[in-house]
Design an enzyme around this catalytic site. Sequence first.
Site: not given
Ligand code: 5RP
Length: 294
Positions: A203
């Site tokens: 991610k």
């Molecule tokens: C927090 C995360 C969140 O799951 C990720 O940031 C996704 O959420 P958003 O779309 O609100 O950024 O990994 O560390």
Amino acid sequence: MADTDGEQDAHHYHLDRPQQPPLFPLKGCHSLDWGIKNRLSHIFDPRTGRTVMLAVDHGYFMGPTSGLERIDIHINPLLPYANTLMCTRGVLRSLIPPTFNKGVVLRASGGPSILKELSDERLAVDMEDALRLNVAAVAVQVFIGGEYETQSVHNMTRLVDAGNRYGMPVLGVTAVGKQLARDAKYMRLATRICAELGATYVKTYFVEKDFETVAAACPVPIVIAGGKKLPEREALTMAYQAVQQGAAGVDMGRNIFQSAAPIAMIQAVGKVVHENMPPQEAYEYYLALAQSAH
Ligand code: 5RP
């Protein structure tokens, strides 16, 4: 003795048709074991090879952030529209109905709160507990360039070893600290390190310039985090650009659960991700759903 009287002769051998390997839609995943692929199929829709992950794990370091005060009231109604839920084991056990039969991506690292240095995380879940919870993947934060970079990379590699032992995919989450640049050069570095060291998928954040080079240089699927709340049209545009430039979907939190109409928003994101719906059309779709809900 087995009863063989009247047994039909077997003769459908299709000698002219060589057996084909089963197809699997995800980039870089061909040599994974069957169990990992099967778990990934609870995250990525096999029809599109993409996912709408609903991320609600923020409480593990932020506490009850806006939109997540009551997961039972605000989040559970969104579950039918997500491919996957990303959350902590505390929320999973206390608030998510066990009848939820899609993939769960379990937050498996933690430690510091927003009051401290965030990169100082440790593994926060045993693989045994992840298996007991029947999750589809475990997620670990990796702070490339952060103060505790090596510790966070080591968290990931330990999780990858345990995941490989039991058939559990590992999502490497590239974390951007306040001091780290959010550009394609940094994202290429961070995502590639995660993939090289064994993350099943990664991610990262979308960047306006050259995101396609981030996706191209990462040998495994990439999903984008949503980041801070944007106006709905902008969030849909970001999701559209990301998938058009090679992302395999989104792991979106605040831009869904902080939306004025979260149920409409998650459905519009689904249209963008799975049907390549252009952003303006998706925004109109969002508005129409939001209006009909009132
Ligand atoms: C927090 C995360 C969140 O799951 C990720 O940031 C996704 O959420 P958003 O779309 O609100 O950024 O990994 O560390």
